[in-house]
Design a protein around this motif. Structure first.
Motif, PDB file in Angstrom:
ATOM      1  N   ASN A 130       0.823  -1.207   0.000  1.00 14.88           N
ATOM      2  CA  ASN A 130       0.000   0.000   0.000  1.00 14.88           C
ATOM      3  C   ASN A 130       0.862   1.266   0.000  1.00 14.88           C
ATOM      4  OD1 ASN A 130      -2.578   1.413   0.212  1.00 14.88           O
ATOM      5  ND2 ASN A 130      -1.961   1.848   2.311  1.00 14.88           N
ATOM      6  N   PHE A 131       1.931   1.264   0.782  1.00 18.15           N
ATOM      7  CA  PHE A 131       2.794   2.441   0.894  1.00 18.15           C
ATOM      8  C   PHE A 131       3.610   2.695  -0.362  1.00 18.15           C
ATOM      9  CE2 PHE A 131       3.273   1.668   5.750  1.00 18.15           C
ATOM     10  CZ  PHE A 131       2.073   2.299   5.992  1.00 18.15           C
ATOM     11  N   CYS A 132       4.276   1.669  -0.870  1.00 14.43           N
ATOM     12  CA  CYS A 132       5.284   1.880  -1.913  1.00 14.43           C
ATOM     13  C   CYS A 132       5.082   1.043  -3.165  1.00 14.43           C
ATOM     14  CB  CYS A 132       6.674   1.607  -1.346  1.00 14.43           C
ATOM     15  SG  CYS A 132       7.141   2.736  -0.025  1.00 14.43           S
ATOM     16  N   GLY A 133       4.024   0.264  -3.224  1.00 15.79           N
ATOM     17  CA  GLY A 133       3.745  -0.531  -4.407  1.00 15.79           C
ATOM     18  C   GLY A 133       4.282  -1.951  -4.315  1.00 15.79           C
ATOM     19  N   GLN A 134       3.718  -2.799  -5.135  1.00 18.09           N
ATOM     20  CA  GLN A 134       4.061  -4.222  -5.159  1.00 18.09           C
ATOM     21  C   GLN A 134       5.539  -4.458  -5.463  1.00 18.09           C
ATOM     22  OE1 GLN A 134       1.468  -6.979  -5.275  1.00 18.09           O
ATOM     23  NE2 GLN A 134       3.234  -8.280  -4.853  1.00 18.09           N
ATOM     24  N   ALA A 135       6.090  -3.732  -6.440  1.00 17.34           N
ATOM     25  CA  ALA A 135       7.482  -3.968  -6.853  1.00 17.34           C
ATOM     26  C   ALA A 135       8.461  -3.710  -5.711  1.00 17.34           C
ATOM     27  CB  ALA A 135       7.826  -3.111  -8.064  1.00 17.34           C
ATOM     28  N   VAL A 136       8.259  -2.608  -4.990  1.00 16.28           N
ATOM     29  CA  VAL A 136       9.138  -2.305  -3.849  1.00 16.28           C
ATOM     30  C   VAL A 136       8.915  -3.323  -2.733  1.00 16.28           C
ATOM     31  CG1 VAL A 136       9.625  -0.632  -2.008  1.00 16.28           C
ATOM     32  CG2 VAL A 136       9.413   0.135  -4.379  1.00 16.28           C
ATOM     33  N   ALA A 137       7.666  -3.616  -2.421  1.00 13.40           N
ATOM     34  CA  ALA A 137       7.371  -4.579  -1.353  1.00 13.40           C
ATOM     35  C   ALA A 137       8.005  -5.933  -1.646  1.00 13.40           C
ATOM     36  CB  ALA A 137       5.864  -4.710  -1.174  1.00 13.40           C
ATOM     37  N   ASP A 138       7.951  -6.347  -2.901  1.00 10.84           N
ATOM     38  CA  ASP A 138       8.500  -7.654  -3.262  1.00 10.84           C
ATOM     39  C   ASP A 138      10.020  -7.724  -3.147  1.00 10.84           C
ATOM     40  OD1 ASP A 138       5.991  -8.669  -3.668  1.00 10.84           O
ATOM     41  OD2 ASP A 138       6.093  -8.617  -5.858  1.00 10.84           O
ATOM     42  N   LYS A 139      10.675  -6.588  -3.102  1.00  7.58           N
ATOM     43  CA  LYS A 139      12.136  -6.553  -2.941  1.00  7.58           C
ATOM     44  C   LYS A 139      12.536  -6.082  -1.544  1.00  7.58           C
ATOM     45  CE  LYS A 139      13.626  -5.945  -7.698  1.00  7.58           C
ATOM     46  NZ  LYS A 139      14.496  -5.148  -8.574  1.00  7.58           N
ATOM     47  N   SER A 140      11.596  -6.106  -0.616  1.00  8.84           N
ATOM     48  CA  SER A 140      11.849  -5.619   0.737  1.00  8.84           C
ATOM     49  C   SER A 140      11.629  -6.722   1.766  1.00  8.84           C
ATOM     50  CB  SER A 140      10.932  -4.434   1.048  1.00  8.84           C
ATOM     51  OG  SER A 140      11.182  -3.358   0.166  1.00  8.84           O
ATOM     52  N   TRP A 141      12.081  -6.429   2.965  1.00  6.44           N
ATOM     53  CA  TRP A 141      11.987  -7.378   4.071  1.00  6.44           C
ATOM     54  C   TRP A 141      11.201  -6.777   5.227  1.00  6.44           C
ATOM     55  CZ3 TRP A 141      15.407 -11.808   5.275  1.00  6.44           C
ATOM     56  CH2 TRP A 141      16.132 -12.258   4.163  1.00  6.44           C
ATOM     57  N   LEU A 142      10.575  -7.666   5.979  1.00  4.15           N
ATOM     58  CA  LEU A 142       9.980  -7.321   7.265  1.00  4.15           C
ATOM     59  C   LEU A 142      10.906  -7.824   8.359  1.00  4.15           C
ATOM     60  CD1 LEU A 142       7.707  -6.544   9.289  1.00  4.15           C
ATOM     61  CD2 LEU A 142       6.802  -8.866   8.950  1.00  4.15           C
ATOM     62  N   VAL A 143      11.218  -6.940   9.297  1.00  4.17           N
ATOM     63  CA  VAL A 143      11.930  -7.354  10.504  1.00  4.17           C
ATOM     64  C   VAL A 143      11.076  -6.911  11.686  1.00  4.17           C
ATOM     65  CG1 VAL A 143      13.982  -7.074  11.941  1.00  4.17           C
ATOM     66  CG2 VAL A 143      14.227  -7.269   9.463  1.00  4.17           C
ATOM     67  N   ARG A 144      10.645  -7.897  12.471  1.00  4.09           N
ATOM     68  CA  ARG A 144       9.916  -7.633  13.709  1.00  4.09           C
ATOM     69  C   ARG A 144      10.869  -7.897  14.859  1.00  4.09           C
ATOM     70  NH1 ARG A 144       6.155 -11.608  14.136  1.00  4.09           N
ATOM     71  NH2 ARG A 144       5.515 -10.735  16.115  1.00  4.09           N
ATOM     72  N   LEU A 145      10.935  -6.939  15.775  1.00  5.09           N
ATOM     73  CA  LEU A 145      11.873  -7.002  16.889  1.00  5.09           C
ATOM     74  C   LEU A 145      11.129  -7.035  18.220  1.00  5.09           C
ATOM     75  CD1 LEU A 145      14.108  -4.148  15.498  1.00  5.09           C
ATOM     76  CD2 LEU A 145      14.757  -6.569  15.567  1.00  5.09           C
ATOM     77  N   TYR A 146      11.738  -7.687  19.190  1.00  7.55           N
ATOM     78  CA  TYR A 146      11.223  -7.737  20.563  1.00  7.55           C
ATOM     79  C   TYR A 146      12.251  -7.066  21.473  1.00  7.55           C
ATOM     80  CZ  TYR A 146      10.174  -9.653  25.164  1.00  7.55           C
ATOM     81  OH  TYR A 146       9.919  -9.790  26.500  1.00  7.55           O
ATOM     82  N   PHE A 147      11.789  -6.142  22.322  1.00  8.83           N
ATOM     83  CA  PHE A 147      12.663  -5.402  23.228  1.00  8.83           C
ATOM     84  C   PHE A 147      12.321  -5.776  24.669  1.00  8.83           C
ATOM     85  CE2 PHE A 147      12.140  -2.781  19.405  1.00  8.83           C
ATOM     86  CZ  PHE A 147      13.466  -2.626  19.033  1.00  8.83           C
ATOM     87  N   PRO A 148      13.044  -6.733  25.262  1.00  9.41           N
ATOM     88  CA  PRO A 148      12.683  -7.245  26.587  1.00  9.41           C
ATOM     89  C   PRO A 148      12.737  -6.219  27.716  1.00  9.41           C
ATOM     90  CG  PRO A 148      14.810  -8.136  25.883  1.00  9.41           C
ATOM     91  CD  PRO A 148      14.229  -7.404  24.714  1.00  9.41           C
ATOM     92  N   LYS A 149      13.552  -5.185  27.597  1.00 11.81           N
ATOM     93  CA  LYS A 149      13.627  -4.182  28.669  1.00 11.81           C
ATOM     94  C   LYS A 149      12.348  -3.363  28.790  1.00 11.81           C
ATOM     95  CE  LYS A 149      18.586  -3.607  29.132  1.00 11.81           C
ATOM     96  NZ  LYS A 149      19.677  -2.630  29.240  1.00 11.81           N
ATOM     97  N   TRP A 150      11.467  -3.444  27.801  1.00 11.55           N
ATOM     98  CA  TRP A 150      10.182  -2.746  27.861  1.00 11.55           C
ATOM     99  C   TRP A 150       9.116  -3.576  28.574  1.00 11.55           C
ATOM    100  CZ3 TRP A 150       9.179   2.180  27.335  1.00 11.55           C
ATOM    101  CH2 TRP A 150      10.017   2.975  26.558  1.00 11.55           C
TER     102      TRP A 150
END
Length: 145
Positions: A96-116
């Motif tokens: 939705n943000f940047c289009g299918q072509a950009v999304a298909d060449k991008s990664w998702l990184v989900r992080l967990y911050f235990p100190k929170w």
């Protein structure tokens, strides 16, 4: 006048807690010509880059210490998130943000911050959208939390 009074009363009983995290206002969509094709084979390289990226993005400011420890929950090329309960929605956001072509060449990184833990449920996890440039550098183009 009665509605204003009710709203004022509601506001007075709802505690105000300033948000420690926010949705990044600017989405910096990369030019598709500048994004390099990657695959799951690039995961180790991405993990190395995250050592610097996470510190740069989360480690600054008043709450930086609370982001000093982190774990990777997800690190996948967006197309590989399809069907994954906790991850697929971010692929839809990226498209939705940047289009299918950009999304298909991008990664998702989900992080967990235990100190929170016990301090802020919304700050416990962060999501960043990354791509790799033609110059072989990983870069974040969107930070959700």
């Amino acid at each position: 006048m009665k509605i204003v009074g009710v709203i004022a009363m509601l506001i007075s009983v709802i505690p105000f807690v300033p948000s420690l995290n926010y949705v990044q206002a600017d989405i910096e969509c990369p030019e598709i010509e500048q994004v390099k094709e990657t695959s799951i084979d690039d995961k180790d390289e991405l993990f190395s880059a995250l050592q610097i990226i996470v510190s740069d993005i989360y480690g600054k400011g008043e709450y930086g210490e609370l982001y000093s420890e982190w774990e990777v929950l997800t690190a996948l090329p967006f197309p590989q998130t399809v069907g994954l309960e906790n991850d697929a929605v971010y692929y839809e956001m990226a498209k939705n943000f940047c289009g299918q072509a950009v999304a298909d060449k991008s990664w998702l990184v989900r992080l967990y911050f235990p100190k929170w833990e016990g301090k802020s449920a919304s700050a416990l996890e962060g999501q960043i959208f990354l791509s790799k440039s033609k110059e072989n550098e990983w870069f974040v183009w969107f930070r959700y939390h």
